[in-house]
Design a protein around this motif. Structure first.
Motif, PDB file in Angstrom:
ATOM      1  N   SER A 123      48.754  30.510  30.807  1.00 59.19           N
ATOM      2  CA  SER A 123      48.378  32.359  30.241  1.00 59.19           C
ATOM      3  C   SER A 123      46.806  32.002  30.310  1.00 59.19           C
ATOM      4  N   THR A 124      46.326  31.141  30.880  1.00 57.49           N
ATOM      5  CA  THR A 124      45.148  31.205  30.953  1.00 57.49           C
ATOM      6  C   THR A 124      44.407  32.122  33.095  1.00 57.49           C
ATOM      7  N   LEU A 125      45.770  31.632  33.313  1.00 57.71           N
ATOM      8  CA  LEU A 125      45.440  31.726  35.235  1.00 57.71           C
ATOM      9  C   LEU A 125      45.934  33.396  34.994  1.00 57.71           C
ATOM     10  N   LEU A 126      47.007  33.940  34.213  1.00 56.14           N
ATOM     11  CA  LEU A 126      47.594  35.451  33.903  1.00 56.14           C
ATOM     12  C   LEU A 126      46.660  36.140  33.245  1.00 56.14           C
ATOM     13  N   LEU A 127      45.507  35.832  32.322  1.00 56.63           N
ATOM     14  CA  LEU A 127      44.528  36.042  31.647  1.00 56.63           C
ATOM     15  C   LEU A 127      43.793  36.648  32.823  1.00 56.63           C
ATOM     16  N   SER A 128      43.253  35.809  33.341  1.00 52.09           N
ATOM     17  CA  SER A 128      42.265  35.536  34.478  1.00 52.09           C
ATOM     18  C   SER A 128      42.665  36.308  34.997  1.00 52.09           C
ATOM     19  N   MET A 129      43.628  36.569  35.893  1.00 52.09           N
ATOM     20  CA  MET A 129      44.256  37.574  36.878  1.00 52.09           C
ATOM     21  C   MET A 129      43.873  38.923  36.287  1.00 52.09           C
ATOM     22  N   LEU A 130      44.384  38.930  35.170  1.00 52.57           N
ATOM     23  CA  LEU A 130      43.906  40.761  34.137  1.00 52.57           C
ATOM     24  C   LEU A 130      42.451  40.937  34.395  1.00 52.57           C
ATOM     25  N   LEU A 131      41.873  40.116  34.169  1.00 56.15           N
ATOM     26  CA  LEU A 131      40.241  40.370  34.372  1.00 56.15           C
ATOM     27  C   LEU A 131      40.083  40.847  35.123  1.00 56.15           C
ATOM     28  N   GLY A 132      40.504  40.041  36.725  1.00 53.96           N
ATOM     29  CA  GLY A 132      39.969  39.898  38.282  1.00 53.96           C
ATOM     30  C   GLY A 132      40.461  41.523  38.178  1.00 53.96           C
ATOM     31  N   ILE A 133      41.770  41.996  37.608  1.00 48.08           N
ATOM     32  CA  ILE A 133      42.249  43.018  38.536  1.00 48.08           C
ATOM     33  C   ILE A 133      40.711  44.394  37.845  1.00 48.08           C
TER      34      ILE A 133
END
Length: 160
Positions: free
Chosen positions: A80-90
């Motif tokens: 979930s860390t990587l998923l949420l960080s990808m969203l914040l990256g977008i």
């Protein structure tokens, strides 16, 4: 040089850039370029080259997820860390032009891990582990792309 050679070459270069700048499906584009060449050339050598490239693609695709996943589990970083960080990256990509994507991604990892652990040191350690895993994944994909490109070049040279 005719179009049956330079078009796949350009697609391979674009695919390699897509591996480093994950906007395009880079490794898949590299494999597709070899397929375009094999379809156009139509020789046995071309199809053997494509078969080898497909095997390299499958290996690269599998290793791209298996190796970093194991390291992330060992470091205690959640998916979930990587998923949420990808969203914040977008979001960061649109908020801060050019550098917002990586900044948002890194900040996202840190904030999610900080929320999980409530300790800055642990969050930073998890952030470094996650970044190492991302770069490892990118490196594996890049090596697979280079192996496919090298296989294609050998195939082009053999089919002349």
């Amino acid at each position: 040089m005719d179009a049956s050679t330079w078009v796949p070459a350009v697609l391979i270069v674009i695919g390699m850039v897509g591996i480093v700048v994950p906007v395009l499906p880079g490794l898949l584009l590299v494999l597709a370029a070899v397929l375009v060449w094999a379809l156009d050339t139509g020789t046995t050598v071309a199809w053997v080259v494509f078969a080898v490239a497909a095997v390299l693609w499958v290996a690269g695709f599998a290793l791209r997820y298996a190796v970093p996943e194991r390291r992330l589990r060992e470091a205690g970083v959640h998916r979930s860390t990587l998923l949420l960080s990808m969203l914040l990256g977008i979001v960061g990509f649109f908020v801060i032009p050019v550098v917002g994507g990586p900044v948002g991604f890194i900040l996202g990892i840190y904030l999610v891990e900080l929320a999980h652990s409530r300790d800055r040191g642990t969050a930073w350690s998890s952030t470094k582990s996650a970044l190492r895993a991302v770069f490892t994944s990118m490196g594996i994909e890049l090596l697979a792309g280079l192996a496919i490109a090298t296989t294609w070049v050998v195939g082009v040279l053999l089919s002349r």
